[in-house]
Design a protein around this motif. Structure first.
Motif, mmCIF file in Angstrom:
data_model
loop_
_atom_site.group_PDB
_atom_site.id
_atom_site.type_symbol
_atom_site.label_atom_id
_atom_site.label_comp_id
_atom_site.label_asym_id
_atom_site.label_seq_id
_atom_site.Cartn_x
_atom_site.Cartn_y
_atom_site.Cartn_z
ATOM 1 N N VAL A 69 -7.170 -23.717 -41.191
ATOM 2 C CA VAL A 69 -7.786 -23.573 -40.079
ATOM 3 C C VAL A 69 -7.148 -23.699 -38.640
ATOM 4 O O VAL A 69 -8.074 -23.276 -38.007
ATOM 5 N N PHE A 106 3.177 -35.857 -33.598
ATOM 6 C CA PHE A 106 2.377 -36.565 -34.722
ATOM 7 C C PHE A 106 3.942 -36.556 -35.710
ATOM 8 O O PHE A 106 5.255 -35.771 -36.049
ATOM 9 N N ILE A 128 11.353 -12.009 -42.268
ATOM 10 C CA ILE A 128 9.948 -11.714 -42.754
ATOM 11 C C ILE A 128 9.677 -10.604 -41.587
ATOM 12 O O ILE A 128 8.975 -11.541 -40.566
ATOM 13 N N ARG A 131 11.045 -18.000 -35.927
ATOM 14 C CA ARG A 131 10.350 -18.744 -35.653
ATOM 15 C C ARG A 131 8.685 -17.998 -35.294
ATOM 16 O O ARG A 131 9.006 -17.152 -34.550
HETATM 17 P P1 FDA Z 1 7.366 -21.911 -37.661
HETATM 18 O O1 FDA Z 1 6.881 -20.914 -36.448
HETATM 19 O O2 FDA Z 1 7.793 -23.408 -37.072
HETATM 20 O O3 FDA Z 1 8.220 -21.917 -38.602
HETATM 21 C C1 FDA Z 1 7.424 -22.538 -40.096
HETATM 22 C C2 FDA Z 1 9.146 -21.943 -40.660
HETATM 23 O O4 FDA Z 1 8.807 -21.099 -41.604
HETATM 24 C C3 FDA Z 1 10.565 -22.895 -40.518
HETATM 25 O O5 FDA Z 1 11.480 -23.324 -41.523
HETATM 26 C C4 FDA Z 1 11.024 -20.836 -39.806
HETATM 27 O O6 FDA Z 1 11.791 -20.499 -39.689
HETATM 28 C C5 FDA Z 1 10.016 -20.044 -41.176
HETATM 29 N N1 FDA Z 1 9.612 -19.038 -40.233
HETATM 30 C C6 FDA Z 1 8.851 -18.218 -39.683
HETATM 31 N N2 FDA Z 1 8.850 -17.264 -38.986
HETATM 32 C C7 FDA Z 1 9.654 -17.006 -40.147
HETATM 33 C C8 FDA Z 1 9.485 -15.157 -40.622
HETATM 34 N N3 FDA Z 1 9.070 -14.115 -40.148
HETATM 35 N N4 FDA Z 1 10.047 -15.180 -41.665
HETATM 36 C C9 FDA Z 1 10.899 -15.797 -42.605
HETATM 37 N N5 FDA Z 1 10.750 -17.131 -41.830
HETATM 38 C C10 FDA Z 1 10.179 -17.147 -41.246
HETATM 39 N N6 FDA Z 1 -0.791 -24.839 -43.640
HETATM 40 C C11 FDA Z 1 -1.794 -24.203 -44.107
HETATM 41 O O7 FDA Z 1 -1.065 -23.906 -45.076
HETATM 42 N N7 FDA Z 1 -3.424 -24.838 -43.707
HETATM 43 C C12 FDA Z 1 -3.721 -25.226 -42.400
HETATM 44 O O8 FDA Z 1 -4.624 -25.303 -42.344
HETATM 45 C C13 FDA Z 1 -2.597 -25.346 -41.849
HETATM 46 N N8 FDA Z 1 -3.634 -26.273 -40.498
HETATM 47 C C14 FDA Z 1 -2.295 -26.838 -40.213
HETATM 48 C C15 FDA Z 1 -2.480 -27.513 -38.366
HETATM 49 C C16 FDA Z 1 -1.303 -28.035 -37.822
HETATM 50 C C17 FDA Z 1 -2.103 -27.986 -36.434
HETATM 51 C C18 FDA Z 1 -0.088 -27.622 -38.494
HETATM 52 C C19 FDA Z 1 1.008 -27.932 -36.986
HETATM 53 C C20 FDA Z 1 0.201 -27.010 -38.942
HETATM 54 C C21 FDA Z 1 -0.691 -26.703 -39.748
HETATM 55 N N9 FDA Z 1 -0.439 -26.434 -41.042
HETATM 56 C C22 FDA Z 1 -1.661 -25.694 -42.073
HETATM 57 C C23 FDA Z 1 0.971 -26.071 -41.815
HETATM 58 C C24 FDA Z 1 1.433 -24.978 -41.527
HETATM 59 O O9 FDA Z 1 0.872 -23.551 -42.217
HETATM 60 C C25 FDA Z 1 2.740 -24.496 -41.436
HETATM 61 O O10 FDA Z 1 3.362 -25.043 -40.637
HETATM 62 C C26 FDA Z 1 3.258 -23.275 -41.240
HETATM 63 O O11 FDA Z 1 5.357 -23.235 -41.565
HETATM 64 C C27 FDA Z 1 3.242 -22.581 -39.558
HETATM 65 O O12 FDA Z 1 4.448 -21.294 -39.553
HETATM 66 P P2 FDA Z 1 4.727 -20.952 -38.034
HETATM 67 O O13 FDA Z 1 4.680 -19.610 -37.850
HETATM 68 O O14 FDA Z 1 3.666 -21.313 -37.108
HETATM 69 O O15 FDA Z 1 5.978 -22.422 -37.669
#
Ligand code: FDA
Length: 511
Positions: free
Chosen positions: A156, A349, A222, A84
């Protein structure tokens, strides 16, 4: 204790021997704030529910060696890990399992150093750890340049975690000029299924290809990414324009579909259509948010001549630095310190996505705006134009297959408040998505992996390995013809399917 409880105990014991104990959080311990840490980055409040399948432990790593230790302890004791970074996964897969399963979370939120490398003759680059947010990246990068002219193309929403966001591609308001985030990744450090820490040279080009858009979780964790920074002018312009049905919104939208993907690549013309559920006072409104990398005077005549129905004027222009524009587009004001705020409010959502390669007829837009977006439970749709740089990259250059010929993608957002019956909004998004099937790409019906949607398919696990056939169902929607190559890479680097979730790339084993 059962054998599985015993191996969980051995796993946690192994962690304690290799990682400082204050970084290990377990639900049982009275001293550890397990729930607080778990909930700290749950972006979709649906998964705060106590029916959610939770991890047996969370490790808040602060160093790559902790990630390596967690993988080795997990492998030895049969405990899977979920990574995460920012916790924004739409389906919560970074911290929950759909089916009952024993797993631990490696939380990278505290691994978030950003180091900018400037040399005399090469374009500037930065090493950014996965736990940084894109807001922190924008802030650090822009403030490193004397007049705020260094930047990076990504999403964004400023609280997105770099780790998950880059893993899935990273679309944003500079993609028509500079491509996706992953089009600008030049190196990475990953901990593989053997607990080895590998950079690009050590992991090889196939794995390096796969992690740049093949979706989170599948290939390893990563830790850090090296990105090429981009130059932006000292002044950019944000247009904010709202049009209702009476103000000709349907005509603007109909023409916008053809104009936005073919405009000069330094303008991005995003659209958000706000529904007006029955019983509410508001009316359906179409909100145009354009980012132009230059001044108002330079672009306004082009907008007026290409999209005359919009009636854009100088009064719609807001000039500012690029860094200010990232705050403005997200918060509505130019206070850039907000980019460092990692907190998010409650938000329930369910989202889905599509890609459009042939413009949708005016009569259909009229039906969408007057019928679908006026229904009980209706939410919003967001349209992001492609073309320009993002459309010019060959389909196989990265796993993101939605390149040449894509006009724009659609994101459907259904949301509700705490305590509401979620089924009204979810029924709306499901039936609207069914209706839209006839107007969007087919065979496969394309979808964006970062807008994760478990309705399009989930892996089946047989003999402890996710099957290729079950993955193909959703995988070809996210990755088109790149899916099989992703599965082949997975088969080479993680044949026993250690890194997995409900939509991880299944291993395709060569016979
Ligand atoms: P999170 O930690 O939940 O990880 C997402 C996935 O990646 C999971 O499967 C996780 O296990 C894996 N993961 C996380 N870290 C990792 C690592 N270090 N190594 C390997 N795997 C890993 N997208 C976009 O392209 N453009 C946009 O403008 C937006 N806008 C947006 C707004 C809002 C409000 C939300 C909730 C989401 C978006 N998104 C988006 C989608 C966003 O790109 C997507 O949810 C990403 O996976 C979020 O990354 P996080 O690290 O926050 O998520």
């Amino acid at each position: 204790p059962s054998s599985s409880a015993a191996s969980d105990g051995c796993f946690i014991q192994c962690l304690r021997e290799n990682i400082p104990s204050e970084l290990i959080f377990t639900p049982g311990s009275s001293k550890s704030n397990f729930t607080g840490v778990l909930e700290s980055t749950i972006r979709n409040s649906r998964f705060l529910a106590n029916t959610t399948v939770r991890p047996i432990c969370i490790v808040t790593v602060t160093d790559a060696s902790h990630v390596q230790a967690a993988v080795r302890c997990g492998r030895t004791n049969g405990v899977h890990l979920r990574a995460r970074s920012g916790g924004h996964d739409y389906e919560g897969l970074s911290y929950r399992s759909v089916r009952p399963e024993t797993f631990a979370v490696v939380d990278l939120a505290n691994l978030r150093t950003i180091t900018i490398v400037t040399t005399a003759d090469e374009p500037p680059t930065a090493w950014v750890d996965s736990g940084a947010t894109v807001g922190e990246l924008y802030y650090t990068v822009a403030n490193k340049s004397s007049n705020n002219t260094l930047a990076f193309p990504a999403g964004v929403c400023t609280t997105l975690g770099v780790g998950g966001h880059f893993s899935g591609g990273g679309i944003g308001s500079m993609m028509r000029k500079h491509g996706l985030s992953v089009d600008n990744v030049v190196d990475a450090k990953l901990v593989d299924a053997n607990g080895e820490l590998l950079d690009r040279a050590a992991m090889g080009e196939d794995l390096f290809w796969a992690i740049r858009g093949g979706g989170g979780e599948s290939f390893g964790i990563i830790v850090s990414w090296k990105v090429r920074l981009v130059r932006v002018p000292p002044k950019v312009t944000v247009f904010h324009i709202t049009r209702t049905l009476e103000q000709g919104a349907v005509d603007v939208l109909t023409n916008w579909q053809h104009v936005a993907p073919t405009m000069p690549d330094d303008i991005n013309m995003e659209v958000l259509v706000q529904g007006a559920p029955q019983g509410q006072q508001q009316q359906v409104a179409v909100f145009f948010q354009f980012l132009y990398l230059g001044t108002c005077d330079d672009i306004l005549p082009t907008i007026v001549s290409c999209l005359p129905e919009l009636n854009a004027t100088k009064a719609d222009c807001n000039e500012m630095t690029w860094l200010e524009s990232t705050a403005f587009m997200n918060f509505g004001d130019t206070n850039t310190t907000q980019l460092l705020d990692r907190s998010t409010g409650p938000n329930f959502f369910k989202n889905k996505s599509d890609y459009v390669r042939r413009g949708i007829a005016r009569s259909v837009w009229l039906e969408i705006l007057t019928k679908w977006l006026a229904m009980n439970g209706s939410g919003i749709i967001i349209l992001e134009p492609h073309g320009g740089f993002v459309g010019s990259v060959p389909t196989g250059a990265t796993p993101y297959s939605h390149r040449s010929g894509v006009l724009y993608n659609i994101q459907y957002v259904a949301s509700w408040s705490a305590g509401d019956d979620s089924s009204v909004a979810i029924d709306w998004v499901d039936s609207f998505y069914d209706f839209m099937g006839q107007y969007v790409t087919k065979s496969p019906r394309e979808a964006y992996v970062n807008f994760r949607d478990l309705d399009i398919g989930q892996n089946t696990v047989v003999n402890d390995v996710s099957t290729f056939d079950s993955g193909k169902v959703w995988g070809e929607k996210y990755f088109g013809s790149n899916f099989e190559r992703l599965a082949t890479v997975k088969g080479k680097v993680d044949p026993t399917d250690y890194f997995r979730n409900e939509q991880s790339i299944p291993p395709l084993l060569q016979s």
